[in-house]
Design an enzyme around this catalytic site. Structure first.
Site, PDB file in Angstrom:
ATOM      1  N   ASP A  17       0.867  -1.172   0.000  1.00 24.43           N
ATOM      2  CA  ASP A  17       0.000   0.000   0.000  1.00 24.43           C
ATOM      3  C   ASP A  17       0.911   1.231   0.000  1.00 24.43           C
ATOM      4  OD1 ASP A  17      -2.371   1.597   0.373  1.00 24.43           O
ATOM      5  OD2 ASP A  17      -1.832   1.740   2.492  1.00 24.43           O
ATOM      6  N   ASP A  19      -0.030   5.173   0.991  1.00 25.36           N
ATOM      7  CA  ASP A  19      -0.215   6.078   2.130  1.00 25.36           C
ATOM      8  C   ASP A  19      -0.323   5.295   3.431  1.00 25.36           C
ATOM      9  OD1 ASP A  19      -1.194   8.958   0.817  1.00 25.36           O
ATOM     10  OD2 ASP A  19      -1.672   7.216  -0.410  1.00 25.36           O
ATOM     11  N   ASP A 174      -1.631  -1.017   5.809  1.00 28.66           N
ATOM     12  CA  ASP A 174      -1.916  -0.545   7.174  1.00 28.66           C
ATOM     13  C   ASP A 174      -3.400  -0.432   7.456  1.00 28.66           C
ATOM     14  OD1 ASP A 174      -2.078   1.712   5.355  1.00 28.66           O
ATOM     15  OD2 ASP A 174      -2.177   2.998   7.131  1.00 28.66           O
TER      16      ASP A 174
END
Length: 225
Positions: A17, A19, A174
């Site tokens: 991922d 960001d 995250d």
């Protein structure tokens, strides 16, 4: 070149991922939302309020700044304004998390391909990746396929572009949707616990294959450090 530990001997690629996993962009996202608040005579909100929602992009920022959500009458107009504002300042303070560059270098030295799968639209993701010199073998954005995470389509597209089967890929993110998407794609998964994680996230319940407290832990888990 150190060999992978037996558990990960099948691994050929690591997908990330963007960001909250590779880059810390919450400050610039918050700055765009606060600029909109100031234009309306409202005071700026603290970064700490925005930060847990950084992985949700415009949706997360607008929920905090104005209490609106998709489907609200004002949402689409505010989203367009937010994205235009963010585009002008998205390079101001965004940078890779500490340890990320060493992590990526370690993967490359081990002969593993790595790439990026993000819900961020290509309009933002591709210039950011280039500006931060993240030399990913593939970048799949939120508008690169017909679906966004938690749908597995973006992850499957990344594996296709790399030329590897999903079963030989590890996806690191995250947010719970990252783990859901990774499992649905048939990939191994890892939680980037240094990221935004979302409000009151209980990532131990996400059933990821790895829980990583810092970027350096990935190399250790794979037997590369």
């Amino acid at each position: 070149m150190k060999p992978l530990v037996p558990r990960w001997s099948h691994l050929r690629a690591v997908l990330f991922d963007l960001d909250g996993t590779l880059i810390d962009s919450a400050g610039d996202l918050a700055r765009a939302a606060n600029a909109m608040r100031r234009d309306r005579g409202l005071h700026a909100l603290p970064l700490a309020q925005y930060r847990p929602h950084g992985g949700s992009g415009a949706r997360g920022m607008l929920a905090q700044a104005f209490g609106v959500a998709p489907g609200d009458p004002a949402y689409d107009g505010l989203k367009r304004e937010f994205l235009d504002r963010y585009e002008t300042l998205m390079f101001d303070s965004t940078s890779p998390f500490a340890g990320v560059q060493a992590e990526l270098a370690g993967l490359a030295q081990a002969g593993l391909a790595w790439g990026i799968v993000t819900n961020k639209a290509e309009r933002f993701a591709l210039p950011l990746v280039a500006a931060l010199r993240l030399d990913a073998a593939v970048v799949v954005g939120g508008d690169s396929t017909a679906h966004t995470k938690p749908h597995p389509a973006p992850l499957l597209e990344a594996a296709r572009r790399l030329g590897f089967t999903p079963q030989t890929c590890l996806y690191v993110g995250d947010d719970e949707r990252d783990i859901v998407a990774g499992r649905a794609a048939g990939m191994s998964t890892a939680v980037a616990a240094w990221g935004y994680l979302g409000q009151d996230a209980e990532f131990a319940h996400w059933q990821a294959d790895l829980e990583l407290g810092s970027p350096g832990e990935l190399l250790k888990s794979l037997g590369l450090a």
